[in-house]
Design a protein around this motif. Structure first.
Motif, PDB file in Angstrom:
ATOM      1  N   SER A  96     -18.360  -0.566   7.054  1.00 34.00           N
ATOM      2  CA  SER A  96     -18.499   0.959   7.189  1.00 34.00           C
ATOM      3  C   SER A  96     -17.226   1.743   7.125  1.00 34.00           C
ATOM      4  CB  SER A  96     -19.467   1.384   8.400  1.00 34.00           C
ATOM      5  OG  SER A  96     -18.567   0.778   9.502  1.00 34.00           O
ATOM      6  N   SER A  97     -16.191   1.300   6.571  1.00 33.24           N
ATOM      7  CA  SER A  97     -14.717   1.934   6.332  1.00 33.24           C
ATOM      8  C   SER A  97     -14.661   2.379   4.820  1.00 33.24           C
ATOM      9  CB  SER A  97     -13.916   1.007   6.999  1.00 33.24           C
ATOM     10  OG  SER A  97     -14.029   0.604   8.396  1.00 33.24           O
ATOM     11  N   ALA A  98     -13.738   3.060   5.090  1.00 31.04           N
ATOM     12  CA  ALA A  98     -13.099   3.719   3.722  1.00 31.04           C
ATOM     13  C   ALA A  98     -11.656   4.004   3.706  1.00 31.04           C
ATOM     14  CB  ALA A  98     -13.900   5.012   3.474  1.00 31.04           C
ATOM     15  N   PHE A  99     -11.039   3.207   2.941  1.00 31.95           N
ATOM     16  CA  PHE A  99      -9.472   3.045   2.642  1.00 31.95           C
ATOM     17  C   PHE A  99      -8.883   4.118   1.712  1.00 31.95           C
ATOM     18  CE2 PHE A  99     -11.196  -0.879   4.222  1.00 31.95           C
ATOM     19  CZ  PHE A  99     -10.419  -1.070   5.361  1.00 31.95           C
ATOM     20  N   ILE A 100      -8.019   4.861   2.369  1.00 38.07           N
ATOM     21  CA  ILE A 100      -7.449   6.075   1.333  1.00 38.07           C
ATOM     22  C   ILE A 100      -6.049   6.149   1.320  1.00 38.07           C
ATOM     23  CG2 ILE A 100      -9.530   7.341   1.370  1.00 38.07           C
ATOM     24  CD1 ILE A 100      -8.109   9.237   3.201  1.00 38.07           C
ATOM     25  N   PRO A 101      -5.252   6.428   0.372  1.00 40.05           N
ATOM     26  CA  PRO A 101      -3.838   6.672   0.619  1.00 40.05           C
ATOM     27  C   PRO A 101      -3.582   7.279   1.997  1.00 40.05           C
ATOM     28  CG  PRO A 101      -4.489   6.909  -1.764  1.00 40.05           C
ATOM     29  CD  PRO A 101      -5.605   6.898  -0.925  1.00 40.05           C
ATOM     30  N   VAL A 102      -2.484   6.751   2.615  1.00 43.81           N
ATOM     31  CA  VAL A 102      -2.079   7.525   3.630  1.00 43.81           C
ATOM     32  C   VAL A 102      -1.411   8.780   3.741  1.00 43.81           C
ATOM     33  CG1 VAL A 102       0.639   6.461   3.796  1.00 43.81           C
ATOM     34  CG2 VAL A 102      -0.875   6.965   6.075  1.00 43.81           C
ATOM     35  N   ASN A 103      -0.711   8.854   2.530  1.00 44.62           N
ATOM     36  CA  ASN A 103      -0.012  10.248   1.971  1.00 44.62           C
ATOM     37  C   ASN A 103      -0.926  11.258   1.820  1.00 44.62           C
ATOM     38  OD1 ASN A 103       2.488   9.227   2.017  1.00 44.62           O
ATOM     39  ND2 ASN A 103       2.660   8.716   0.246  1.00 44.62           N
ATOM     40  N   PHE A 104      -2.286  10.991   1.522  1.00 45.44           N
ATOM     41  CA  PHE A 104      -3.248  12.135   1.383  1.00 45.44           C
ATOM     42  C   PHE A 104      -3.334  12.744   2.715  1.00 45.44           C
ATOM     43  CE2 PHE A 104      -7.326  13.768   1.662  1.00 45.44           C
ATOM     44  CZ  PHE A 104      -7.656  14.481   0.471  1.00 45.44           C
ATOM     45  N   VAL A 105      -3.973  11.987   3.731  1.00 47.15           N
ATOM     46  CA  VAL A 105      -3.956  12.653   5.059  1.00 47.15           C
ATOM     47  C   VAL A 105      -2.670  13.156   5.446  1.00 47.15           C
ATOM     48  CG1 VAL A 105      -4.459  11.766   7.402  1.00 47.15           C
ATOM     49  CG2 VAL A 105      -5.511  10.716   5.568  1.00 47.15           C
ATOM     50  N   ARG A 106      -1.328  12.956   5.427  1.00 44.43           N
ATOM     51  CA  ARG A 106      -0.249  13.396   5.521  1.00 44.43           C
ATOM     52  C   ARG A 106      -0.283  14.691   5.276  1.00 44.43           C
ATOM     53  NH1 ARG A 106       4.337  11.064   3.467  1.00 44.43           N
ATOM     54  NH2 ARG A 106       5.411  12.341   5.034  1.00 44.43           N
ATOM     55  N   GLN A 107      -0.387  14.862   3.817  1.00 48.24           N
ATOM     56  CA  GLN A 107      -0.471  16.198   3.035  1.00 48.24           C
ATOM     57  C   GLN A 107      -1.764  17.188   3.620  1.00 48.24           C
ATOM     58  OE1 GLN A 107      -0.884  15.625  -1.245  1.00 48.24           O
ATOM     59  NE2 GLN A 107       1.085  14.799  -1.560  1.00 48.24           N
ATOM     60  N   GLN A 108      -2.778  16.457   4.145  1.00 49.01           N
ATOM     61  CA  GLN A 108      -3.815  17.266   4.564  1.00 49.01           C
ATOM     62  C   GLN A 108      -3.576  18.004   6.010  1.00 49.01           C
ATOM     63  OE1 GLN A 108      -6.384  17.597   2.603  1.00 49.01           O
ATOM     64  NE2 GLN A 108      -8.076  18.350   3.644  1.00 49.01           N
ATOM     65  N   PHE A 109      -2.938  16.979   6.864  1.00 44.82           N
ATOM     66  CA  PHE A 109      -2.721  17.380   8.189  1.00 44.82           C
ATOM     67  C   PHE A 109      -1.363  17.432   8.904  1.00 44.82           C
ATOM     68  CE2 PHE A 109      -6.930  15.211   7.951  1.00 44.82           C
ATOM     69  CZ  PHE A 109      -7.796  16.081   8.355  1.00 44.82           C
ATOM     70  N   GLY A 110      -0.642  17.185   8.104  1.00 43.01           N
ATOM     71  CA  GLY A 110       0.910  17.143   8.212  1.00 43.01           C
ATOM     72  C   GLY A 110       1.279  15.621   9.252  1.00 43.01           C
ATOM     73  N   ASP A 111       2.694  15.881   9.528  1.00 43.37           N
ATOM     74  CA  ASP A 111       3.347  14.513  10.269  1.00 43.37           C
ATOM     75  C   ASP A 111       3.077  14.955  11.637  1.00 43.37           C
ATOM     76  OD1 ASP A 111       3.631  12.608   8.311  1.00 43.37           O
ATOM     77  OD2 ASP A 111       5.474  13.577   7.539  1.00 43.37           O
ATOM     78  N   ASN A 112       3.031  15.956  12.152  1.00 42.82           N
ATOM     79  CA  ASN A 112       3.120  16.122  13.486  1.00 42.82           C
ATOM     80  C   ASN A 112       1.713  16.575  14.253  1.00 42.82           C
ATOM     81  OD1 ASN A 112       6.104  15.944  13.874  1.00 42.82           O
ATOM     82  ND2 ASN A 112       6.144  17.989  12.659  1.00 42.82           N
ATOM     83  N   ASN A 113       0.552  16.062  13.453  1.00 47.19           N
ATOM     84  CA  ASN A 113      -0.731  16.604  14.211  1.00 47.19           C
ATOM     85  C   ASN A 113      -0.966  15.464  15.442  1.00 47.19           C
ATOM     86  OD1 ASN A 113      -3.561  16.415  14.304  1.00 47.19           O
ATOM     87  ND2 ASN A 113      -3.539  17.622  12.500  1.00 47.19           N
ATOM     88  N   LYS A 114      -1.478  16.332  16.509  1.00 44.37           N
ATOM     89  CA  LYS A 114      -1.315  15.608  17.797  1.00 44.37           C
ATOM     90  C   LYS A 114      -2.877  14.932  17.906  1.00 44.37           C
ATOM     91  CE  LYS A 114       1.633  18.575  20.620  1.00 44.37           C
ATOM     92  NZ  LYS A 114       1.730  19.539  21.845  1.00 44.37           N
ATOM     93  N   GLY A 115      -3.715  15.058  16.877  1.00 43.81           N
ATOM     94  CA  GLY A 115      -4.958  14.616  16.963  1.00 43.81           C
ATOM     95  C   GLY A 115      -4.875  13.189  16.191  1.00 43.81           C
ATOM     96  N   LEU A 116      -3.828  12.974  15.695  1.00 44.07           N
ATOM     97  CA  LEU A 116      -3.475  11.552  14.988  1.00 44.07           C
ATOM     98  C   LEU A 116      -2.747  10.820  15.603  1.00 44.07           C
ATOM     99  CD1 LEU A 116      -3.160  13.144  11.282  1.00 44.07           C
ATOM    100  CD2 LEU A 116      -5.515  12.451  12.443  1.00 44.07           C
ATOM    101  N   VAL A 117      -2.932   9.399  15.370  1.00 46.72           N
ATOM    102  CA  VAL A 117      -2.005   8.308  16.003  1.00 46.72           C
ATOM    103  C   VAL A 117      -1.523   7.607  14.948  1.00 46.72           C
ATOM    104  CG1 VAL A 117      -1.840   6.258  17.390  1.00 46.72           C
ATOM    105  CG2 VAL A 117      -3.178   8.446  18.038  1.00 46.72           C
ATOM    106  N   ASN A 118      -0.219   7.397  14.815  1.00 48.83           N
ATOM    107  CA  ASN A 118       0.318   6.848  13.514  1.00 48.83           C
ATOM    108  C   ASN A 118       1.132   5.639  14.026  1.00 48.83           C
ATOM    109  OD1 ASN A 118      -0.052   9.254  12.244  1.00 48.83           O
ATOM    110  ND2 ASN A 118       2.230   9.796  12.475  1.00 48.83           N
ATOM    111  N   VAL A 119       0.980   4.594  13.093  1.00 47.37           N
ATOM    112  CA  VAL A 119       1.310   3.188  13.317  1.00 47.37           C
ATOM    113  C   VAL A 119       2.218   2.677  12.403  1.00 47.37           C
ATOM    114  CG1 VAL A 119      -0.649   2.279  13.007  1.00 47.37           C
ATOM    115  CG2 VAL A 119       0.912   0.694  14.251  1.00 47.37           C
ATOM    116  N   ILE A 120       3.365   1.866  12.669  1.00 44.07           N
ATOM    117  CA  ILE A 120       4.022   0.963  11.775  1.00 44.07           C
ATOM    118  C   ILE A 120       3.625  -0.453  11.789  1.00 44.07           C
ATOM    119  CG2 ILE A 120       6.331   0.428  10.479  1.00 44.07           C
ATOM    120  CD1 ILE A 120       7.343   2.890  11.501  1.00 44.07           C
ATOM    121  N   ILE A 121       3.177  -1.213  10.792  1.00 48.12           N
ATOM    122  CA  ILE A 121       2.767  -2.317  10.868  1.00 48.12           C
ATOM    123  C   ILE A 121       3.804  -3.367  10.304  1.00 48.12           C
ATOM    124  CG2 ILE A 121       0.864  -4.276  10.613  1.00 48.12           C
ATOM    125  CD1 ILE A 121      -0.910  -1.742  10.076  1.00 48.12           C
ATOM    126  N   PHE A 122       4.373  -4.447  11.271  1.00 43.00           N
ATOM    127  CA  PHE A 122       5.183  -5.360  10.673  1.00 43.00           C
ATOM    128  C   PHE A 122       4.409  -6.748  10.542  1.00 43.00           C
ATOM    129  CE2 PHE A 122       7.589  -2.050  12.811  1.00 43.00           C
ATOM    130  CZ  PHE A 122       8.769  -1.893  12.045  1.00 43.00           C
TER     131      PHE A 122
END
Length: 415
Positions: A210-236
């Protein structure tokens, strides 16, 4: 040996007679054992089922996977007010670390965002888990496809309106028609379906169906990089055989330098190793087991007193018979074992009833919920063994009192 088999048979017969002749009294006495065994085995079965579910869900993930973010997977010594001031990891930090880090197999960027609704024609699917990720996610997560593909690096970087959907979403939106190439609406825009994942079933950490995977840059363009309602993570995903402590130290050193964190100041980020999260889960499961044993122990204690009580009553009722057996040559140990076996048999019957209740409830819950409750053979043997031990301990004093009876006095008392 035949004598003991005959003794066991007679004890079983006496136990059955006690059940038949004093149904209410015996059942009430066994109730404590039944509840105790039910409580312990129910907790152990639930925890085992949960443990198997978690192990299955994590089988496709590398335990050395690292999640760099502003939150910690487990408890932290840093005060909450200070943690709330930590900045989100940013996309430019991901790009910097991708070029700076050594001994890295894969590195990806993900944003945790709220669920959305997907529409196609008159069909709508609500509460869809939207997963905005970079193109490397397919290699980190090990996604498998029913049809189609994942988006490419160029599609991810350009924020192309493409989407990879889970199996359940595909069936709900398109039913029996071909989903690849169709356009669905999300975020007020049209996305082209380029892939459908294989059906996996629900997991402890999300449901790809029940998930949908989309390019992360689309959400960045939509909401910006400093949106407090989002949590970003770098995966190694480090290379195999890498010294994890040294690898974490390298991440910390390079991100601190990039952010300008001064010497002596604490890290304003958390480096979460997935194995640490699984250890945290294992600790919780162990604590659940301990709590279950403590709570159930009181029921078993009450059950033991119930068995002891019914055995003392049984000794009193059969005093005359004990005297006759002794006068005919029955030894003390014969009388002792007779009552011990009877106590064990009664207790095991109570334990079997408790196990049967666990099995019935497990079957009902498995069918009612999307979760498989398993009553393993190990737990069945443990429940039976515990019941036998309770019967043995509870029957010792009544059996000893029966074995020490004087035959003459016993016959006279029973007359």
């Amino acid at each position: 040996m035949l004598v003991y088999f005959r003794l066991l048979s007679e004890s079983f017969r006496f136990a059955m007679n006690a059940l038949r002749n004093n149904k209410l009294r015996t059942l009430l006495s066994l109730l404590g054992v039944t509840i105790g065994i039910f409580s312990i085995i129910a907790v152990l079965a639930a925890v085992d089922s949960l443990d198997k579910k978690i192990t299955k869900d994590l089988s496709s993930l590398d335990k050395n996977t690292i999640y760099l973010m502003k939150m910690s997977f487990g408890p932290s010594e840093i005060p909450q007010w200070k943690r709330e001031q930590f900045p989100n990891v940013k996309y430019d930090e991901y790009l910097y670390l991708k070029g700076a880090m050594t001994n890295t197999d894969q590195m990806g960027y993900q944003i945790f965002t709220k669920s959305e609704s997907l529409k196609y024609g008159s069909n709508t699917v609500t509460s869809v888990n939207v997963v905005p990720v970079s193109h490397e996610f397919i290699d980190i997560q090990g996604l498998e496809f029913d049809e189609g593909r994942f988006y490419t690096e160029s599609e991810a970087n350009s924020a192309a309106p493409v989407v990879v959907i889970g199996n359940e979403i595909a069936k709900s939106l398109f039913e029996d028609s071909e989903p690849i190439g169709k356009k669905i609406r999300m975020y007020g825009q049209r996305f082209t379906v380029i892939g459908v994942l294989k059906k996996q079933g629900s997991g402890m950490f999300g449901n790809d169906d029940s998930s949908a995977f989309i390019p992360v840059n689309f959400v960045r363009q939509q909401f910006g990089d400093n949106n407090k309602g989002l949590v970003n993570v770098i995966i190694f995903k480090p290379e195999k055989g890498v010294d994890m402590d040294a690898y974490k130290a390298e991440i910390s050193q390079k991100l601190r330098a990039f952010r300008g964190v001064k010497s002596g100041e604490i890290d304003n980020f958390f480096i979460n190793v997935f194995s640490g999260f699984t250890d945290f889960i294992d600790g919780i499961i162990s604590q659940m087991n301990v709590v279950g044993w403590i709570i159930s122990g009181f029921s078993l204690l009450v059950g033991g007193f119930g068995i002891a009580n019914i055995m003392f009553v049984s000794v009193k009722e059969r005093t005359n018979l004990i005297g006759i057996q002794k006068s005919l040559g029955a030894k003390n140990r014969f009388i002792l074992f007779q009552f011990l076996f009877e106590a064990i048999i009664l207790s095991v019957i109570g334990g079997i009833i408790g196990l049967l209740l666990v099995w019935i409830i497990a079957m009902i819950l498995t069918k009612a919920l999307d979760f498989e409750f398993v009553l393993g053979m190990g737990n069945i043997l443990l429940g039976t063994g515990l019941a036998a031990i309770i019967g043995l301990i509870s029957g010792i004093l009544p059996a000893i009192s029966a074995a020490k009876l004087d035959p003459v006095e016993a016959i006279r008392t029973g007359m």
